[in-house]
Design a protein around this motif. Structure first.
Motif, PDB file in Angstrom:
ATOM      1  N   ASN A 164       1.099  -1.334   0.290  1.00 35.46           N
ATOM      2  CA  ASN A 164       0.142   0.418  -0.036  1.00 35.46           C
ATOM      3  C   ASN A 164       0.702   1.134   0.148  1.00 35.46           C
ATOM      4  OD1 ASN A 164      -2.994  -0.642   0.404  1.00 35.46           O
ATOM      5  ND2 ASN A 164      -1.729  -2.806   1.319  1.00 35.46           N
TER       6      ASN A 164
ATOM      7  N   ASN B  84       1.797   1.336  -3.301  1.00 37.22           N
ATOM      8  CA  ASN B  84       0.677   2.534  -4.382  1.00 37.22           C
ATOM      9  C   ASN B  84       0.672   4.581  -3.909  1.00 37.22           C
ATOM     10  OD1 ASN B  84      -1.914   2.324  -5.818  1.00 37.22           O
ATOM     11  ND2 ASN B  84      -2.676   2.586  -3.694  1.00 37.22           N
TER      12      ASN B  84
ATOM     13  N   THR C 123      -0.342   6.565  -7.568  1.00 36.69           N
ATOM     14  CA  THR C 123      -1.889   5.673  -7.179  1.00 36.69           C
ATOM     15  C   THR C 123      -2.018   5.901  -8.703  1.00 36.69           C
ATOM     16  OG1 THR C 123      -3.171   8.053  -6.886  1.00 36.69           O
ATOM     17  CG2 THR C 123      -2.655   6.599  -4.932  1.00 36.69           C
TER      18      THR C 123
ATOM     19  N   ALA D 290       0.052   1.458 -12.607  1.00 37.50           N
ATOM     20  CA  ALA D 290      -0.138   0.052 -12.761  1.00 37.50           C
ATOM     21  C   ALA D 290      -0.005  -1.105 -12.113  1.00 37.50           C
ATOM     22  CB  ALA D 290      -1.060  -1.027 -13.734  1.00 37.50           C
TER      23      ALA D 290
ATOM     24  N   TYR E  32       1.363  -1.275  -8.851  1.00 44.29           N
ATOM     25  CA  TYR E  32       1.569  -1.311  -7.282  1.00 44.29           C
ATOM     26  C   TYR E  32      -0.009  -1.372  -7.195  1.00 44.29           C
ATOM     27  CZ  TYR E  32       6.735  -0.432  -7.089  1.00 44.29           C
ATOM     28  OH  TYR E  32       7.695  -0.926  -6.530  1.00 44.29           O
ATOM     29  N   GLN E  33      -1.317  -0.695  -8.061  1.00 42.29           N
ATOM     30  CA  GLN E  33      -2.379  -0.843  -7.644  1.00 42.29           C
ATOM     31  C   GLN E  33      -2.792  -2.130  -7.833  1.00 42.29           C
ATOM     32  OE1 GLN E  33      -3.988   0.873 -11.444  1.00 42.29           O
ATOM     33  NE2 GLN E  33      -3.970   3.152 -10.418  1.00 42.29           N
ATOM     34  N   LYS E  34      -1.578  -3.672  -8.598  1.00 44.86           N
ATOM     35  CA  LYS E  34      -2.272  -4.487  -8.134  1.00 44.86           C
ATOM     36  C   LYS E  34      -2.212  -4.986  -7.755  1.00 44.86           C
ATOM     37  CE  LYS E  34      -1.471  -8.701 -11.371  1.00 44.86           C
ATOM     38  NZ  LYS E  34      -0.985  -9.134 -10.842  1.00 44.86           N
TER      39      LYS E  34
ATOM     40  N   SER F  95      -1.127  -4.032  -4.138  1.00 43.44           N
ATOM     41  CA  SER F  95      -2.107  -3.290  -3.577  1.00 43.44           C
ATOM     42  C   SER F  95      -3.537  -4.197  -3.441  1.00 43.44           C
ATOM     43  CB  SER F  95      -2.568  -2.214  -2.958  1.00 43.44           C
ATOM     44  OG  SER F  95      -3.424  -1.531  -2.706  1.00 43.44           O
ATOM     45  N   GLY F  96      -3.723  -4.365  -4.904  1.00 41.53           N
ATOM     46  CA  GLY F  96      -5.189  -5.202  -4.183  1.00 41.53           C
ATOM     47  C   GLY F  96      -4.943  -6.415  -3.725  1.00 41.53           C
TER      48      GLY F  96
ATOM     49  N   ARG G 120      -0.589   9.849  -2.816  1.00 37.58           N
ATOM     50  CA  ARG G 120      -1.504  10.210  -1.916  1.00 37.58           C
ATOM     51  C   ARG G 120      -1.573  11.554  -1.124  1.00 37.58           C
ATOM     52  NH1 ARG G 120      -4.321   6.518   2.890  1.00 37.58           N
ATOM     53  NH2 ARG G 120      -5.378   8.114   3.620  1.00 37.58           N
TER      54      ARG G 120
END
Length: 593
Positions: free
Chosen positions: A74, A77, A81, A84, A86-88, A90-91, A354
């Motif tokens: 996170n 991420n 944000t 892609a 680190y989006q993945k 984090s998800g 963020r």
């Protein structure tokens, strides 16, 4: 500025959690294997202390690895944000979190099936089990509220449905609601969003403030029946779970999670009611300083004195904060400097980063702080605040085993607010500039107003509305708005025009979907002011007591933790003492005009 354009020394060093992502992947694989292993222990706790010890060790190891993975993913991420990769990542960690919750769901029920006397005997015979004494006690303490396995499984499935009101509100508030353009005093158009609303409310442009206020609440009014249904649904689900678990009401269940007596909540509201005349003085002073014939709700956030234009470099900010925290001792300052020197802090804004600020970290590594530093005095206070959180975590992590290192929300704001109180005291002592002095007092008075008075008003609104549901009543849009408007008039007094739009304010507060949460901001603030006052007075032994508090994590109930500093939140005294400080600053500002 793009993320890759940031100077390395101004970014946090997440390599201190994982030096490379191969190590991250290995831990993810290890956790997956451990979860499968843990599932195989279901039904074995009755076999004796060896089985219990294996389960507890495995439970602790799994959660510690998961925390490390989750925080790293996170925070990567949050650097950008839009990335892609680190989006993945984090998800994927959210999916792992759900699996871990499911895999460990049986543990509480099986512990509760054990004979308590026999469990105590097992711990006496197995010294390593004593490490888990407090953890196990927290489970057995709630024995009357834990259901059998079948019902707990059902409650878990119902729990997913119970998130619907909160999810509906979040989707509406974050994605669906839009606002009309507004105009400032020059007639120029401005875009209004949930995110820009507060900056509009802080603007010196009164026309802009009024238009933003009317436009925002005008939109909430359009959907007030839907939002009322969501709020009522959330109150109903809280009431359902409380009664199914044999609590008298939702407040009892919410507070019992941290062993907080209901009397603490009610003491806060009753004490603040008695001290509302101080708020009325504040409102009258705000009206006088702003020079208005009528003070409206859109005049609440604009600074009531001239704002200094001075900017502070980050190097200056660090020195100011370190100097202000001198009363906490050389060891505390050394830790602060360690964080400054070793990239605990991600300092400046970049594209995709963020927003806002926070302190976070994983057990076994140092804490981290995210900032979006621009050089204002408010940013200096934010640095002091977040480093308060960070050093609270550092002390707890270094003195407590993993299961007891994390502290409860009830005490989470104490260290951060204590730092702010020490900072403002130091700045006031050192300034000869009357404009700056007035601004500093204004800043602190607004902290009291926003944290103690406003959050207590929210807490009273929750108490009254949930009580209606508990008694079998229905919450309608008209009823909710009328109740909120009445409270607003009571808390702000006759010098404030409680504009009709303010009746809809409750409808945009996300914290209401975590019932009986917001009161902790007020109690935490009061406790911090009480402790900082003792430190500033040089009370004998208080710094050592405070560091003991910082080092205790969740190894004691929050009320008992604060008693280490001779602050008893089960009495009105800390709230009274905090409001005495509020009134002393208020009196100084009144005399200066």
């Amino acid at each position: 500025m793009k993320r890759q354009e940031q100077q390395v020394e101004n970014t946090w060093r997440l390599e201190d959690i994982y030096e490379n992502e191969d190590l991250f992947s290995r831990d993810a694989e290890k956790l997956d294997a451990l979860m499968d292993e843990f599932a195989g222990f279901q039904g074995t706790l009755k076999d004796g202390r060896e089985a219990l010890l294996k389960v507890m060790r495995l439970y602790e190891e799994m959660n510690q690895i998961f925390e490390k993975l989750y925080v790293y993913a996170n925070q990567r991420n949050h650097e950008d944000t839009a990335n892609a990769k680190y989006q993945k990542m984090s998800g994927e960690m959210n999916i792992v979190a759900a699996k871990l919750s499911q895999v460990t769901a049986w543990l509480e029920s099986e512990i509760l099936e054990l004979d308590e006397a026999a469990l105590r005997q097992e711990m006496e015979q197995e010294p390593e089990l004593k490490k888990y004494d407090w953890f196990l006690t927290q489970i057995t303490r709630k024995k009357t509220h834990i259901l059998d396995k079948e019902k707990e499984s059902l409650m878990a499935r119902v729990g997913e449905l119970a998130q619907t009101p909160s999810n509906v509100f979040a989707m509406f508030n974050n994605a669906d609601i839009t606002f009309p353009e507004i105009t400032d005093e020059k007639g120029e158009k401005r875009k209004l969003t949930v995110g820009t609303f507060i900056s509009c409310m802080e603007s010196k442009d009164r026309t802009l403030r009024r238009h933003a206020f009317q436009a925002l609440y005008g939109e909430y009014k359009q959907y007030i029946n839907t939002l009322s249904a969501a709020y009522y649904g959330n109150a109903k689900q809280a009431d359902f779970f409380a009664k199914e678990r044999h609590y008298g009401n939702a407040m009892e269940e919410a507070l019992d999670g941290s062993s907080i007596p209901v009397s603490v909540y009610k003491n806060l509201i009753e004490t603040m009611r008695k001290r509302l005349p101080a708020m009325y003085r504040y409102v009258a002073l705000r009206k006088k300083l702003l020079g208005y014939e009528e003070l409206h709700m859109y005049d609440v956030y604009v600074p009531m004195v001239e704002t200094p234009e001075k900017k502070y470099s980050f190097e200056e900010a660090k020195e100011i904060v370190k100097r202000a925290l001198t009363p906490l001792g050389e060891d505390y300052q050394a830790l602060l400097q360690e964080g400054f020197n070793n990239r605990w802090i991600d300092v400046y804004e970049n594209e995709g980063k963020r927003t806002g600020a926070y302190s976070w970290g994983a057990y076994g590594s140092h804490p981290y702080v995210l900032l979006n530093y621009h050089g204002s005095l408010n940013d200096v206070f934010t640095l002091a605040h977040e480093m308060g959180h960070a050093l609270h975590s550092w002390h707890s992590d270094h003195k407590q085993p993993y299961l007891y290192a994390g502290y409860k929300i009830f005490v989470a704001e104490v260290a951060s607010t204590c730092n702010e109180a020490l900072l403002i005291s130091d700045l006031l002592k050192r300034t000869n500039d009357q404009t700056e002095r007035k601004y500093l007092i204004n800043y602190f008075l607004d902290q009291f107003k926003g944290t103690m008075y406003r959050q207590t008003m929210f807490a009273e609104f929750e108490m009254l509305t949930h009580d209606i549901v508990n008694q079998g009543g229905v919450l309608t849009a008209e009823q909710l708005c009328e109740l909120y408007l009445t409270l607003n008039k009571k808390y702000f007094g006759e010098e404030m025009i409680s504009d009709p739009e303010i009746a809809y304010e409750w409808a945009r507060i996300p914290h209401f979907y975590t019932p009986f949460y917001v009161y902790q901001y007020a109690t935490g603030f009061a406790a911090a002011i009480a402790i900082s006052s003792k430190i500033l007075k040089g009370e004998e032994g208080i710094v050592e007591k405070y560091k003991q508090f910082l080092s205790s994590g969740s190894s004691m109930d929050p009320i008992d933790l604060l008693k280490l500093c001779d602050v008893d939140m089960s009495t009105p005294q800390p709230v009274e003492e905090a409001l005495d400080v509020f009134e002393s600053y208020l009196s100084e500002l009144e005399k200066s005009i």
